[in-house]
Design a protein around this motif. Structure first.
Motif, mmCIF file in Angstrom:
data_model
loop_
_atom_site.group_PDB
_atom_site.id
_atom_site.type_symbol
_atom_site.label_atom_id
_atom_site.label_comp_id
_atom_site.label_asym_id
_atom_site.label_seq_id
_atom_site.Cartn_x
_atom_site.Cartn_y
_atom_site.Cartn_z
ATOM 1 N N CYS A 148 0.706 -1.259 -0.063
ATOM 2 C CA CYS A 148 -0.055 -0.162 -0.026
ATOM 3 C C CYS A 148 0.951 1.354 0.014
ATOM 4 N N PHE A 149 0.488 2.318 -0.679
ATOM 5 C CA PHE A 149 1.024 3.685 -0.369
ATOM 6 C C PHE A 149 0.079 4.232 0.661
ATOM 7 N N THR A 150 0.739 4.606 1.830
ATOM 8 C CA THR A 150 -0.027 5.195 2.861
ATOM 9 C C THR A 150 0.163 6.734 2.974
ATOM 10 N N LEU A 151 -0.941 7.354 3.300
ATOM 11 C CA LEU A 151 -0.830 8.962 3.461
ATOM 12 C C LEU A 151 0.503 9.389 4.751
ATOM 13 N N GLU B 33 9.700 4.823 -1.699
ATOM 14 C CA GLU B 33 10.114 5.551 -0.396
ATOM 15 C C GLU B 33 8.994 5.075 0.610
ATOM 16 N N GLU B 34 9.785 4.879 1.926
ATOM 17 C CA GLU B 34 8.830 4.700 3.061
ATOM 18 C C GLU B 34 8.631 5.967 3.878
ATOM 19 N N GLU B 35 8.203 6.950 3.135
ATOM 20 C CA GLU B 35 8.038 8.330 3.790
ATOM 21 C C GLU B 35 6.957 8.968 3.358
ATOM 22 N N ALA B 36 6.202 9.920 3.996
ATOM 23 C CA ALA B 36 5.121 10.527 3.594
ATOM 24 C C ALA B 36 5.304 11.445 2.526
ATOM 25 N N ASN B 37 4.163 11.695 1.283
ATOM 26 C CA ASN B 37 4.439 12.457 0.290
ATOM 27 C C ASN B 37 2.718 12.752 0.306
ATOM 28 N N GLU B 38 2.292 13.754 0.932
ATOM 29 C CA GLU B 38 0.908 13.961 0.945
ATOM 30 C C GLU B 38 0.558 14.558 -0.339
ATOM 31 N N ALA B 39 1.465 15.397 -1.170
ATOM 32 C CA ALA B 39 1.042 15.934 -2.482
ATOM 33 C C ALA B 39 0.750 14.741 -3.371
ATOM 34 N N LEU B 40 1.591 13.705 -3.592
ATOM 35 C CA LEU B 40 1.481 12.571 -4.421
ATOM 36 C C LEU B 40 0.188 11.694 -3.827
ATOM 37 N N VAL C 81 -2.677 10.701 -19.712
ATOM 38 C CA VAL C 81 -2.629 11.877 -19.012
ATOM 39 C C VAL C 81 -2.121 11.611 -17.530
ATOM 40 N N PHE C 82 -2.447 10.484 -16.948
ATOM 41 C CA PHE C 82 -2.107 10.115 -15.715
ATOM 42 C C PHE C 82 -0.484 10.079 -15.667
ATOM 43 N N LEU C 83 -0.061 9.276 -16.628
ATOM 44 C CA LEU C 83 1.460 9.030 -16.644
ATOM 45 C C LEU C 83 2.214 10.251 -16.870
ATOM 46 N N LEU C 84 1.782 11.091 -17.510
ATOM 47 C CA LEU C 84 2.531 12.318 -17.822
ATOM 48 C C LEU C 84 2.433 13.263 -16.701
ATOM 49 N N LYS C 85 1.204 13.391 -15.850
ATOM 50 C CA LYS C 85 1.274 14.172 -14.545
ATOM 51 C C LYS C 85 1.925 13.573 -13.562
ATOM 52 N N LEU C 86 2.060 12.256 -13.411
ATOM 53 C CA LEU C 86 2.789 11.554 -12.433
ATOM 54 C C LEU C 86 4.300 11.959 -12.530
ATOM 55 N N SER D 257 -2.496 12.761 -2.524
ATOM 56 C CA SER D 257 -3.629 13.512 -2.738
ATOM 57 C C SER D 257 -3.872 13.743 -4.341
ATOM 58 N N PHE D 258 -2.815 13.442 -5.235
ATOM 59 C CA PHE D 258 -3.031 13.380 -6.617
ATOM 60 C C PHE D 258 -3.546 12.256 -7.102
ATOM 61 N N LEU D 259 -2.943 10.984 -6.557
ATOM 62 C CA LEU D 259 -3.454 9.449 -6.675
ATOM 63 C C LEU D 259 -4.821 9.414 -6.203
ATOM 64 N N GLU D 260 -5.202 10.025 -5.240
ATOM 65 C CA GLU D 260 -6.704 9.722 -4.760
ATOM 66 C C GLU D 260 -7.612 10.451 -5.695
ATOM 67 N N ALA D 261 -7.222 11.756 -5.855
ATOM 68 C CA ALA D 261 -8.147 12.465 -6.663
ATOM 69 C C ALA D 261 -8.078 11.728 -8.346
#
Length: 240
Positions: A25-28, A109-116, A139-144, A118-122
């Protein structure tokens, strides 16, 4: 060991033994984490359900988080932002499997990345809520790439070629990593597209495949460990 309450997005699940799963999982709160879910494949009433661990499922969890590079465990799980269409629509399901594989591949990375997060969730909520999604993954791949540090430099987008390795538009055609002609025309279409105006993006089936392969090549050049997604063949078959 810490007890953590956080949101999480399922990236993959792997059978472990006869009845258990290892779920990535990717956790917040703590970034990438892997969990051992014992006995979940056994038929029983109540308890955890295998459906919780489908690719891109959004969860609210309480979990025991151990030291880095060790398996963790869930204490409580509930589905959050339950999808209405992704697992019922073959196109969306194929996109979900593909994107979960890509995201699992690029996030280490095992560290928080809130911006990433939020992008994935949205992004995944948008995919679930809309019907015309044939070009969503492009579009997703380019924005990522903007979260991974290699979004294209578009300051000279009017130039006729794009250097996949250096990530900028150019006049030069000096090595194998430069794309030009119709390939770069199709690539440029993505730059100013957001999910909100995705319907304005038009590709033929062949163009969609070519653009996808260019994006995969772009990822490979910028992430040494990036592997060709196994699910890409299924994704391309869906759009034939």
């Amino acid at each position: 060991m810490l007890i953590i309450a956080t949101n999480a997005i399922v990236l993959s699940s792997l059978k472990f033994g006869d009845s258990s799963l290892i779920v990535k999982c990717f956790t917040l709160q703590d970034g990438l984490k892997s969990y051992l879910v014992r006995g979940v494949l056994k038929s029983k009433k109540g308890g955890l359900k295998v459906a919780y661990f489908q690719p891109l499922t959004q969860l609210k969890i309480v979990a025991n988080h151990n030291a880095k590079n060790t398996l963790n465990s869930f204490k409580e799980i509930q589905v959050f932002n339950s999808y209405q269409s992704i697992y019922q629509d073959i196109v969306k399901q194929s996109i979900a499997f593909f994107l979960s594989e890509v995201v699992s591949n690029v996030i280490q990375e095992e560290e928080a990345n809130e911006a990433l997060y939020s992008f994935l969730e949205a992004s995944f909520n948008w995919l679930d809520a809309h019907e015309k999604v044939a070009n969503f993954h492009l579009v997703f791949l380019l924005k990522l790439t903007s979260f991974l540090g290699f979004y294209p430099d578009i300051s000279e987008i009017e130039k006729p070629r794009f250097h996949l390795l250096d990530g900028y538009f150019t006049e030069d055609n000096f090595d194998k990593h430069v794309i030009s002609g119709n390939d770069v025309v199709q690539f440029k279409k993505l730059v100013h597209i957001n999910f909100e105006n995705l319907e304005q993006l038009s590709f033929t089936k062949l163009e969609r495949q070519v653009v996808l392969q260019m994006l995969i090549s772009y990822y490979k050049l910028h992430i040494d460990s990036f592997r060709n997604p196994k699910s890409i063949e299924v994704l391309e078959a869906v759009f034939r």
